[in-house]
Design an enzyme around this catalytic site. Structure first.
Site, mmCIF file in Angstrom:
data_model
loop_
_atom_site.group_PDB
_atom_site.id
_atom_site.type_symbol
_atom_site.label_atom_id
_atom_site.label_comp_id
_atom_site.label_asym_id
_atom_site.label_seq_id
_atom_site.Cartn_x
_atom_site.Cartn_y
_atom_site.Cartn_z
ATOM 1 N N ASN A 44 -3.264 3.975 15.663
ATOM 2 C CA ASN A 44 -2.780 5.317 16.000
ATOM 3 C C ASN A 44 -3.974 6.259 15.899
ATOM 4 O OD1 ASN A 44 -1.538 7.790 16.217
ATOM 5 N ND2 ASN A 44 -0.464 7.676 14.247
ATOM 6 N N TRP A 45 -4.512 6.630 17.030
ATOM 7 C CA TRP A 45 -5.714 7.479 17.039
ATOM 8 C C TRP A 45 -5.421 8.928 16.656
ATOM 9 C CZ3 TRP A 45 -8.753 5.974 22.147
ATOM 10 C CH2 TRP A 45 -9.336 4.705 21.957
ATOM 11 N N LYS A 46 -4.160 9.319 16.688
ATOM 12 C CA LYS A 46 -3.794 10.724 16.414
ATOM 13 C C LYS A 46 -4.594 11.642 17.356
ATOM 14 C CE LYS A 46 -2.539 9.266 11.826
ATOM 15 N NZ LYS A 46 -2.262 9.600 10.444
ATOM 16 N N HIS A 90 6.816 9.892 14.286
ATOM 17 C CA HIS A 90 5.772 9.793 13.263
ATOM 18 C C HIS A 90 5.974 10.928 12.259
ATOM 19 C CE1 HIS A 90 1.880 9.963 11.296
ATOM 20 N NE2 HIS A 90 1.702 8.721 11.687
ATOM 21 N N GLU A 135 4.025 12.922 10.914
ATOM 22 C CA GLU A 135 3.318 14.159 11.250
ATOM 23 C C GLU A 135 4.092 14.956 12.295
ATOM 24 O OE1 GLU A 135 -0.452 12.322 12.093
ATOM 25 O OE2 GLU A 135 -0.638 11.823 9.977
ATOM 26 N N GLU A 162 6.273 3.800 7.134
ATOM 27 C CA GLU A 162 5.061 4.484 6.664
ATOM 28 C C GLU A 162 5.398 5.468 5.544
ATOM 29 O OE1 GLU A 162 1.780 4.609 9.858
ATOM 30 O OE2 GLU A 162 3.176 6.213 10.289
ATOM 31 N N GLY A 218 -3.111 8.496 5.298
ATOM 32 C CA GLY A 218 -4.346 9.270 5.261
ATOM 33 C C GLY A 218 -4.821 9.622 3.872
ATOM 34 N N SER A 228 -2.740 4.028 5.246
ATOM 35 C CA SER A 228 -4.051 3.639 4.715
ATOM 36 C C SER A 228 -4.347 2.143 4.839
ATOM 37 C CB SER A 228 -4.207 4.087 3.257
ATOM 38 O OG SER A 228 -4.144 5.506 3.181
ATOM 39 N N GLY A 284 -4.036 4.189 11.136
ATOM 40 C CA GLY A 284 -4.613 5.457 11.570
ATOM 41 C C GLY A 284 -6.120 5.418 11.474
ATOM 42 N N GLY A 285 -6.643 5.945 10.370
ATOM 43 C CA GLY A 285 -8.085 6.090 10.160
ATOM 44 C C GLY A 285 -8.911 4.864 10.542
HETATM 45 P P1 PGA Z 1 -3.636 6.083 8.082
HETATM 46 O O1 PGA Z 1 -2.532 6.581 9.143
HETATM 47 O O2 PGA Z 1 -3.858 4.613 8.352
HETATM 48 O O3 PGA Z 1 -4.840 6.898 8.349
HETATM 49 O O4 PGA Z 1 -3.062 6.288 6.731
HETATM 50 C C1 PGA Z 1 -1.432 5.799 9.463
HETATM 51 C C2 PGA Z 1 -0.505 6.551 10.389
HETATM 52 O O5 PGA Z 1 -0.290 7.740 10.173
HETATM 53 O O6 PGA Z 1 0.030 5.979 11.352
#
Ligand code: PGA
Length: 248
Positions: free
Chosen positions: A9-11, A94, A96, A166, A172, A212, A233-234
């Site tokens: 997930n590049w966000k 998601h 967010e 999640e 994050g 994470s 994500g990251g």
């Molecule tokens: P993260 O993000 O791996 O940076 O914690 C995961 C996500 O929000 O899908």
């Protein structure tokens, strides 16, 4: 059997040219990957990403979409638009989006239905806050998210949905849930789905863990009974790290 899925997930990261370069680099590294590979890119990167991934084992997904077919919804993107440019997956609900963009369980359900109607595979996110975990309402809260997300979906449709668990406190933050913590919730989600449908259906729905996930913990997480991959994500922004996760 359920195959492990490594989803990035590049966000809100990467421009179209950066997306093209990253996918080209990743393509070579994951061409024999053990796991299925998927990347959720920003909307404007999708055409470049789809083109770069063509003929490879990398699938491309969008990070959101609207639940209506079309109309006066300024700034929104429809399922049909995504479908036409070759997108196969769409991330829905998601945390967010729930936190910053007023996504609710009901809009999540409407989007899941709309995605399926248009032949897109929805990946539905769920997860508790730290406060909810401390209040020991994690299972109740997530069951309620799942029940509403799957509301009015037939068994056939439910089988096409991917779930991503999640925990919000792990996103994050570098604070990964332990494999046992993650597996326990994924198992409960599966039991919840077995209650809505049946054991066999629940046994065939992919449930991912996210929060994470990194190259060092992915293999252990993916080896758990009820964890069928990761939403990353990251670490998905680093080609080398993500390629390791694709092979974990
Ligand atoms: P993260 O993000 O791996 O940076 O914690 C995961 C996500 O929000 O899908």
């Amino acid at each position: 059997m359920r195959k492990i899925l490594a989803a990035g997930n590049w966000k809100m990261n990467n421009t179209p040219s950066q997306a093209e370069a990253m996918i080209n680099e990743l393509k070579a590294k994951v061409k024999d990957a053990k796991n299925d590979v998927l990347i959720f890119t920003p909307f404007v990167c999708l055409p470049a990403a789809v083109k770069a991934a063509e003929g490879s084992n990398i699938k491309i997904g969008a990070q959101n979409m609207h639940f209506e077919d079309k109309g006066a919804f300024t700034g929104e993107i429809s399922a049909q638009m995504l479908k036409e440019i070759g997108v196969e997956y769409v991330l829905i609900g998601h945390s967010e989006r729930r936190e910053y963009f007023a996504e609710t369980d009901d809009t999540v359900n409407a989007k899941v239905i709309q995605a399926l109607k248009n032949g897109l595979t929805p990946m539905v996110c769920c997860g508790e806050t730290l406060k909810q975990r401390e209040d020991t309402i994690t299972f109740d809260f997530i069951r309620s998210q799942i029940k509403i997300a799957f509301r009015s979906l037939s068994k056939e449709d439910a089988l096409k949905v991917v779930v991503a668990y999640e925990p919000i406190w792990a996103i994050g933050t570098g604070k990964v849930a332990t494999s046992e913590q993650a597996d326990e919730v994924c198992r409960d989600i599966r039991e919840c789905l077995a209650g809505i449908y049946d054991e066999e259906t629940a046994a065939n729905i992919r449930i991912l863990y996210g929060g994470s996930v990194n190259k060092d913990c992915a293999a252990e997480l993916f080896a758990m009974n009820d964890i069928d991959g990761g939403l990353v994500g990251g670490a998905s922004l680093k080609v080398e790290d993500f390629s390791i996760i694709c092979n974990a």
